[in-house]
Scaffold this motif. Structure first.
Motif, PDB file in Angstrom:
ATOM      1  N   LEU A   1       0.835  -1.200   0.000  1.00 36.95           N
ATOM      2  CA  LEU A   1       0.000   0.000   0.000  1.00 36.95           C
ATOM      3  C   LEU A   1       0.875   1.258   0.000  1.00 36.95           C
ATOM      4  CD1 LEU A   1      -3.067   0.485   0.033  1.00 36.95           C
ATOM      5  CD2 LEU A   1      -2.903   0.772   2.507  1.00 36.95           C
ATOM      6  N   GLN A   2       0.567   2.167  -0.955  1.00 37.17           N
ATOM      7  CA  GLN A   2       1.323   3.414  -1.078  1.00 37.17           C
ATOM      8  C   GLN A   2       0.454   4.639  -0.785  1.00 37.17           C
ATOM      9  OE1 GLN A   2       3.282   3.676  -4.918  1.00 37.17           O
ATOM     10  NE2 GLN A   2       4.066   1.555  -4.786  1.00 37.17           N
ATOM     11  N   HIS A   3      -0.831   4.502  -1.037  1.00 35.27           N
ATOM     12  CA  HIS A   3      -1.744   5.636  -0.896  1.00 35.27           C
ATOM     13  C   HIS A   3      -2.947   5.182  -0.074  1.00 35.27           C
ATOM     14  CE1 HIS A   3      -4.733   8.672  -1.997  1.00 35.27           C
ATOM     15  NE2 HIS A   3      -3.746   9.436  -2.502  1.00 35.27           N
ATOM     16  N   LEU A   4      -3.214   5.906   1.042  1.00 39.18           N
ATOM     17  CA  LEU A   4      -4.316   5.515   1.926  1.00 39.18           C
ATOM     18  C   LEU A   4      -5.087   6.759   2.332  1.00 39.18           C
ATOM     19  CD1 LEU A   4      -5.845   3.414   3.615  1.00 39.18           C
ATOM     20  CD2 LEU A   4      -4.142   3.744   5.437  1.00 39.18           C
ATOM     21  N   ASP A   5      -6.377   6.723   2.029  1.00 43.53           N
ATOM     22  CA  ASP A   5      -7.249   7.854   2.362  1.00 43.53           C
ATOM     23  C   ASP A   5      -8.264   7.398   3.411  1.00 43.53           C
ATOM     24  OD1 ASP A   5      -8.791  10.098   2.514  1.00 43.53           O
ATOM     25  OD2 ASP A   5      -9.033  10.344   0.339  1.00 43.53           O
ATOM     26  N   LEU A   6      -8.162   7.970   4.619  1.00 44.21           N
ATOM     27  CA  LEU A   6      -9.070   7.633   5.720  1.00 44.21           C
ATOM     28  C   LEU A   6      -9.843   8.871   6.180  1.00 44.21           C
ATOM     29  CD1 LEU A   6      -6.659   5.334   7.766  1.00 44.21           C
ATOM     30  CD2 LEU A   6      -8.681   4.591   6.493  1.00 44.21           C
ATOM     31  N   LEU A   7     -10.041   9.802   5.294  1.00 41.61           N
ATOM     32  CA  LEU A   7     -10.738  11.044   5.604  1.00 41.61           C
ATOM     33  C   LEU A   7     -12.148  10.771   6.120  1.00 41.61           C
ATOM     34  CD1 LEU A   7     -11.043  14.219   5.306  1.00 41.61           C
ATOM     35  CD2 LEU A   7     -11.900  13.726   2.988  1.00 41.61           C
ATOM     36  N   ASN A   8     -12.516  11.561   7.155  1.00 39.94           N
ATOM     37  CA  ASN A   8     -13.900  11.587   7.638  1.00 39.94           C
ATOM     38  C   ASN A   8     -14.425  10.190   8.029  1.00 39.94           C
ATOM     39  OD1 ASN A   8     -16.405  12.570   8.355  1.00 39.94           O
ATOM     40  ND2 ASN A   8     -17.091  12.966   6.251  1.00 39.94           N
ATOM     41  N   ASN A   9     -13.750   9.600   9.020  1.00 38.49           N
ATOM     42  CA  ASN A   9     -14.231   8.369   9.650  1.00 38.49           C
ATOM     43  C   ASN A   9     -14.317   8.605  11.160  1.00 38.49           C
ATOM     44  OD1 ASN A   9     -14.532   5.819   7.803  1.00 38.49           O
ATOM     45  ND2 ASN A   9     -12.815   6.979   6.934  1.00 38.49           N
ATOM     46  N   ARG A  10     -14.337   7.558  11.925  1.00 34.88           N
ATOM     47  CA  ARG A  10     -14.461   7.688  13.378  1.00 34.88           C
ATOM     48  C   ARG A  10     -13.263   7.051  14.098  1.00 34.88           C
ATOM     49  NH1 ARG A  10     -20.935   6.073  13.994  1.00 34.88           N
ATOM     50  NH2 ARG A  10     -21.709   7.729  12.600  1.00 34.88           N
ATOM     51  N   LEU A  11     -12.132   7.125  13.472  1.00 34.89           N
ATOM     52  CA  LEU A  11     -10.911   6.508  14.018  1.00 34.89           C
ATOM     53  C   LEU A  11     -10.334   7.337  15.153  1.00 34.89           C
ATOM     54  CD1 LEU A  11      -9.212   5.506  10.641  1.00 34.89           C
ATOM     55  CD2 LEU A  11     -10.429   3.996  12.226  1.00 34.89           C
ATOM     56  N   VAL A  12      -9.922   6.661  16.199  1.00 33.61           N
ATOM     57  CA  VAL A  12      -9.254   7.304  17.333  1.00 33.61           C
ATOM     58  C   VAL A  12      -7.764   6.949  17.332  1.00 33.61           C
ATOM     59  CG1 VAL A  12      -9.165   7.496  19.842  1.00 33.61           C
ATOM     60  CG2 VAL A  12     -11.375   7.292  18.682  1.00 33.61           C
ATOM     61  N   THR A  13      -7.473   5.702  17.082  1.00 29.77           N
ATOM     62  CA  THR A  13      -6.086   5.232  17.036  1.00 29.77           C
ATOM     63  C   THR A  13      -5.884   4.366  15.803  1.00 29.77           C
ATOM     64  OG1 THR A  13      -6.604   3.263  18.338  1.00 29.77           O
ATOM     65  CG2 THR A  13      -5.880   5.243  19.548  1.00 29.77           C
ATOM     66  N   LEU A  14      -4.653   4.022  15.552  1.00 32.01           N
ATOM     67  CA  LEU A  14      -4.291   3.116  14.465  1.00 32.01           C
ATOM     68  C   LEU A  14      -3.660   1.864  15.067  1.00 32.01           C
ATOM     69  CD1 LEU A  14      -2.664   5.676  11.985  1.00 32.01           C
ATOM     70  CD2 LEU A  14      -4.966   4.684  11.862  1.00 32.01           C
ATOM     71  N   PRO A  15      -3.819   0.700  14.425  1.00 28.70           N
ATOM     72  CA  PRO A  15      -3.169  -0.511  14.953  1.00 28.70           C
ATOM     73  C   PRO A  15      -1.651  -0.383  14.862  1.00 28.70           C
ATOM     74  CG  PRO A  15      -4.070  -0.924  12.774  1.00 28.70           C
ATOM     75  CD  PRO A  15      -4.552   0.432  13.173  1.00 28.70           C
ATOM     76  N   VAL A  16      -0.973  -1.013  15.782  1.00 31.83           N
ATOM     77  CA  VAL A  16       0.491  -0.943  15.833  1.00 31.83           C
ATOM     78  C   VAL A  16       1.106  -1.503  14.562  1.00 31.83           C
ATOM     79  CG1 VAL A  16       2.539  -1.668  17.123  1.00 31.83           C
ATOM     80  CG2 VAL A  16       0.444  -1.100  18.340  1.00 31.83           C
ATOM     81  N   SER A  17       0.432  -2.474  13.954  1.00 30.72           N
ATOM     82  CA  SER A  17       0.956  -3.060  12.720  1.00 30.72           C
ATOM     83  C   SER A  17       1.024  -2.055  11.579  1.00 30.72           C
ATOM     84  CB  SER A  17       0.095  -4.261  12.306  1.00 30.72           C
ATOM     85  OG  SER A  17      -1.225  -3.829  11.972  1.00 30.72           O
ATOM     86  N   PHE A  18       0.387  -0.898  11.759  1.00 31.49           N
ATOM     87  CA  PHE A  18       0.436   0.163  10.744  1.00 31.49           C
ATOM     88  C   PHE A  18       1.881   0.529  10.420  1.00 31.49           C
ATOM     89  CE2 PHE A  18      -0.282   4.268   8.814  1.00 31.49           C
ATOM     90  CZ  PHE A  18      -1.526   4.145   8.205  1.00 31.49           C
ATOM     91  N   ALA A  19       2.784   0.328  11.387  1.00 36.25           N
ATOM     92  CA  ALA A  19       4.201   0.648  11.188  1.00 36.25           C
ATOM     93  C   ALA A  19       4.841  -0.225  10.128  1.00 36.25           C
ATOM     94  CB  ALA A  19       4.950   0.499  12.516  1.00 36.25           C
ATOM     95  N   GLN A  20       4.214  -1.323   9.750  1.00 38.03           N
ATOM     96  CA  GLN A  20       4.779  -2.237   8.757  1.00 38.03           C
ATOM     97  C   GLN A  20       4.496  -1.787   7.317  1.00 38.03           C
ATOM     98  OE1 GLN A  20       3.291  -6.130   9.740  1.00 38.03           O
ATOM     99  NE2 GLN A  20       3.904  -5.950  11.903  1.00 38.03           N
ATOM    100  N   LEU A  21       3.701  -0.746   7.147  1.00 37.13           N
ATOM    101  CA  LEU A  21       3.385  -0.240   5.786  1.00 37.13           C
ATOM    102  C   LEU A  21       4.566   0.593   5.285  1.00 37.13           C
ATOM    103  CD1 LEU A  21      -0.337   0.818   6.378  1.00 37.13           C
ATOM    104  CD2 LEU A  21       0.529  -1.334   5.448  1.00 37.13           C
ATOM    105  N   LYS A  22       5.676  -0.089   5.038  1.00 41.72           N
ATOM    106  CA  LYS A  22       6.928   0.596   4.715  1.00 41.72           C
ATOM    107  C   LYS A  22       6.894   1.322   3.365  1.00 41.72           C
ATOM    108  CE  LYS A  22       8.818  -3.746   2.937  1.00 41.72           C
ATOM    109  NZ  LYS A  22       9.941  -4.713   3.024  1.00 41.72           N
ATOM    110  N   ASN A  23       5.924   0.955   2.489  1.00 40.41           N
ATOM    111  CA  ASN A  23       5.840   1.599   1.176  1.00 40.41           C
ATOM    112  C   ASN A  23       4.842   2.748   1.144  1.00 40.41           C
ATOM    113  OD1 ASN A  23       7.731  -0.083  -0.244  1.00 40.41           O
ATOM    114  ND2 ASN A  23       6.185  -1.727  -0.201  1.00 40.41           N
ATOM    115  N   LEU A  24       4.237   3.055   2.301  1.00 35.31           N
ATOM    116  CA  LEU A  24       3.218   4.099   2.327  1.00 35.31           C
ATOM    117  C   LEU A  24       3.857   5.467   2.072  1.00 35.31           C
ATOM    118  CD1 LEU A  24       0.166   4.450   2.866  1.00 35.31           C
ATOM    119  CD2 LEU A  24       0.761   4.996   5.237  1.00 35.31           C
ATOM    120  N   LYS A  25       3.279   6.195   1.041  1.00 38.38           N
ATOM    121  CA  LYS A  25       3.809   7.491   0.650  1.00 38.38           C
ATOM    122  C   LYS A  25       2.810   8.629   0.866  1.00 38.38           C
ATOM    123  CE  LYS A  25       7.636   5.827  -1.372  1.00 38.38           C
ATOM    124  NZ  LYS A  25       7.404   4.394  -1.110  1.00 38.38           N
TER     125      LYS A  25
END
Length: 306
Positions: free
Chosen positions: A87-111
């Protein structure tokens, strides 16, 4: 959308090159199986739907490069969201998120990342920034990844510390258990030694008592046999000697009585009494008889000479 092949066919119809647009489809859940059958769909748009959560198998869509989940009602992302490593592009605009999972750190290609209009944790919101333009969204991706990596590192350290503490606690319990077992063994050994010493003292006491009894019995036996062997043979002569003395005393007593009677009958006025007459007569007869016997006569002469 219909189930089975029809649903798969309709998704395929929506595929435009590598882009699949499922926005504004009033979706309550993500058709993960059908999406997995379309590995060419590396760009997926799920914006403007009614998604509250993503299923855990959503993270199997590892072919995704660009994902738009904006304007849904997502409260959290799957714990293994970091499996989407391409995953390089992630759009999470306008949701109800408070935190992100710790595994989010593994998205090394996210730009590129947009987290605007979410009730984010203040620290995470500050890290993500506003994402008002391309540059800010790219910076948001870098900073959020760094932040999540720091959280992951801290959790890993905490996990290691916890694991180390558990290991140390386990070692301590094992050491305490070994010490307790060693103490119990030492106690059993000491009790066994004390019991052995007690039995030994009892044995020695019994042996000593037995020897004392045997010694006493032997002494009594010797004392019993000694009088039997030394005093019994002389006993008949002692009895014989004692008997002779008794007879002699009786004879002397009788002789004394006779002499007394004889003297009384010879020298006193009682000589005319019938008893004394008989005694005198008997005396004269005995003297006459003795004088007639030669041996006795010689003895009498010798006695008279003396």
């Amino acid at each position: 959308m219909s189930r089975g092949g029809g649903k798969g066919q309709s998704l395929k119809d929506k595929l435009d090159g590598n882009e699949l647009d499922l926005s504004l489809c009033d979706l309550n859940e993500v058709p993960v199986r059908e999406l997995a059958a379309l590995p060419k769909a590396t760009v997926l748009d799920l914006s403007c739907n009614n998604l509250i959560s993503l299923p855990s198998d959503f993270c199997s869509l590892m072919h995704l490069v660009k994902l738009d989940l904006s304007k849904n009602r997502l409260q959290q992302l799957p714990l293994d969201f970091g499996r989407l490593v391409n995953l390089q592009h992630l759009d999470l605009l306008n949701n109800r998120l408070v935190t992100l999972p710790v595994s989010f750190a593994q998205l090394k290609n996210l730009k590129w990342l947009d987290l605007k209009d979410n009730p984010l944790d203040p620290v995470l919101a500050k890290v993500a920034g506003d994402c008002l333009d391309e540059k800010q969204c790219k910076q948001a991706a870098v900073k959020v990844l760094q932040h999540m990596k720091a959280i992951q590192s801290e959790q890993d350290r905490q996990r290691q510390r916890k694991l180390q503490a558990e290991r140390e606690m386990e070692k301590k319990r094992e050491a305490e258990q070994r010490a307790k077992e060693a103490q119990e063994r030492e106690l059993r050994k000491r009790e066994k030694a004390e019991e052995k010493e007690r039995r030994r003292r009892e044995y020695d006491a019994q042996k000593a008592a037995k020897q004392e009894v045997e010694k006493k019995t032997k002494k009594e036996t010797v004392q019993t046999r000694k009088p039997a062997s030394s005093s019994r043979p002389p006993q008949p002569p002692r009895q014989k000697h004692s008997w002779s003395r008794s007879v002699l005393r009786i004879l002397l007593f009788l002789l004394l009585c006779v002499l007394c009677v004889l003297a009384t009958c010879k020298l006193t006025e009682l000589q005319r009494q019938p008893l004394c007459v008989s005694v005198n007569t008997l005396y004269e007869d005995v003297v006459a008889a003795l004088q007639n016997h030669k041996t006795l006569q010689n003895m009498l002469q010798q006695n008279s000479q003396h």
